[in-house]
Design an enzyme around this catalytic site. Sequence first.
Site, PDB file in Angstrom:
ATOM      1  N   ASP A   1       0.819  -1.215   0.000  1.00  0.00           N
ATOM      2  CA  ASP A   1       0.000   0.000   0.000  1.00  0.00           C
ATOM      3  C   ASP A   1       0.849   1.260   0.000  1.00  0.00           C
ATOM      4  OD1 ASP A   1       0.962  -0.437   2.556  1.00  0.00           O
ATOM      5  OD2 ASP A   1      -0.989  -0.680   3.482  1.00  0.00           O
TER       6      ASP A   1
ATOM      7  N   ASP B   1      -7.356  -2.386  14.509  1.00  0.00           N
ATOM      8  CA  ASP B   1      -8.746  -2.764  14.204  1.00  0.00           C
ATOM      9  C   ASP B   1      -8.802  -4.031  13.325  1.00  0.00           C
ATOM     10  OD1 ASP B   1      -7.821  -1.802  11.814  1.00  0.00           O
ATOM     11  OD2 ASP B   1      -9.286  -0.184  11.614  1.00  0.00           O
TER      12      ASP B   1
ATOM     13  N   HIS C   1      -7.090  -4.663  10.542  1.00  0.00           N
ATOM     14  CA  HIS C   1      -6.920  -4.521   9.090  1.00  0.00           C
ATOM     15  C   HIS C   1      -5.576  -5.071   8.616  1.00  0.00           C
ATOM     16  CE1 HIS C   1      -5.165  -0.300   9.879  1.00  0.00           C
ATOM     17  NE2 HIS C   1      -4.199  -0.914   9.209  1.00  0.00           N
TER      18      HIS C   1
ATOM     19  N   GLU D   1      -9.587  -1.729   5.570  1.00  0.00           N
ATOM     20  CA  GLU D   1     -10.248  -1.360   6.818  1.00  0.00           C
ATOM     21  C   GLU D   1     -11.482  -2.239   7.057  1.00  0.00           C
ATOM     22  OE1 GLU D   1      -8.678   0.352   8.724  1.00  0.00           O
ATOM     23  OE2 GLU D   1      -8.158   2.366   8.041  1.00  0.00           O
TER      24      GLU D   1
HETATM   25  C1  GLP Z   1      -0.696   0.583   8.509  1.00  0.00           C
HETATM   26  C2  GLP Z   1      -0.269  -0.292   7.334  1.00  0.00           C
HETATM   27  C3  GLP Z   1      -0.383  -1.762   7.668  1.00  0.00           C
HETATM   28  C4  GLP Z   1       0.276  -2.043   8.993  1.00  0.00           C
HETATM   29  C5  GLP Z   1      -0.379  -1.233  10.077  1.00  0.00           C
HETATM   30  C6  GLP Z   1       0.218  -1.492  11.452  1.00  0.00           C
HETATM   31  O1  GLP Z   1      -2.065   0.723   8.603  1.00  0.00           O
HETATM   32  N1  GLP Z   1      -1.013  -0.030   6.159  1.00  0.00           N
HETATM   33  O2  GLP Z   1       0.212  -2.527   6.623  1.00  0.00           O
HETATM   34  O3  GLP Z   1       0.183  -3.412   9.275  1.00  0.00           O
HETATM   35  O4  GLP Z   1      -0.214   0.140   9.749  1.00  0.00           O
HETATM   36  O5  GLP Z   1       1.333  -0.673  11.666  1.00  0.00           O
HETATM   37  P1  GLP Z   1       2.395  -0.928  12.779  1.00  0.00           P
HETATM   38  O6  GLP Z   1       3.213  -2.089  12.335  1.00  0.00           O
HETATM   39  O7  GLP Z   1       3.222   0.335  12.830  1.00  0.00           O
HETATM   40  O8  GLP Z   1       1.660  -1.203  14.034  1.00  0.00           O
END
Ligand code: GLP
Length: 258
Positions: free
Chosen positions: A67, A136, A138, A143
């Site tokens: 993404d 959440d 995702h 989402e």
């Molecule tokens: C973002 C990314 C996800 C990731 C999530 C969690 O939303 N798009 O791919 O898994 O953050 O981030 P973190 O690893 O910093 O908790």
Amino acid sequence: MEVIVNETYEEMGKTAARVVAKTLNAKPNAVLGLATGSTPLSLYQELVRMHKDEGLDFSQVTTFNLDEYVGLKIDHPQSYHYFMNENLFQHINVPAANIHIPSGTTDNYEAFCNWYERRIVECGGIDLQVLGIGSDGHIAFNEPSSSLGSRTRIKTLAKPTIEDNARFFDSAEEVPIYAITMGVGTILEARKILLLANKESKAPAITAAIEGPVTSLCTASALQLHPDTMFILDRAAASGLSMLDYYEWIQSKMPDAP
Ligand code: GLP
């Protein structure tokens, strides 16, 4: 599904790096799906170390990132382009031409999304997809309420995600509202999936993903339908799992399995 619990965040990264290295040893031109966020950093640090100290070779590897934020230029410090270059690509020998990251600045998102999907197929499909998880539930930026069959597209970020990610920006107002993301359906086509999670704040999402119903309200739960998914967790992220004893029993008995 396989659930592997590690004592520390560093150990979690090393466990995941061993799986990536095994994939590359078996298939030097493997296609890797990559994630951003704080979670995969210990994995990327270990891959960089393996490249430098042990000659882990990425010269034939192709990568696809999950993404990107819409509107951030590739040199914006919070863009996922910038993140990947800083934390992985500039330290290993993956050819620049083999790197794919969704564009946050294209003037035709629909065409770009269709191209991204086609490009994954042209490259032979993703052999190993690395994922983190949002609080959440995702995966990528799918989402809650995303279709479990969704493909690469624009998503409107949920407010809790904007709040979670505000820590990387000067204020919540600066967090982009839209992202371009692979869909749940795109992710489920990867041959093997590794989902990494650490910290207690991820425990409810991990419990819902592994032991809850398959539901679009927790898009990571769709991984229950995938034939080869490994959850690589630290003990805090695993702390809400009701079947934890069983998952650890399975791991302890794995070496003797017929
Ligand atoms: C973002 C990314 C996800 C990731 C999530 C969690 O939303 N798009 O791919 O898994 O953050 O981030 P973190 O690893 O910093 O908790």
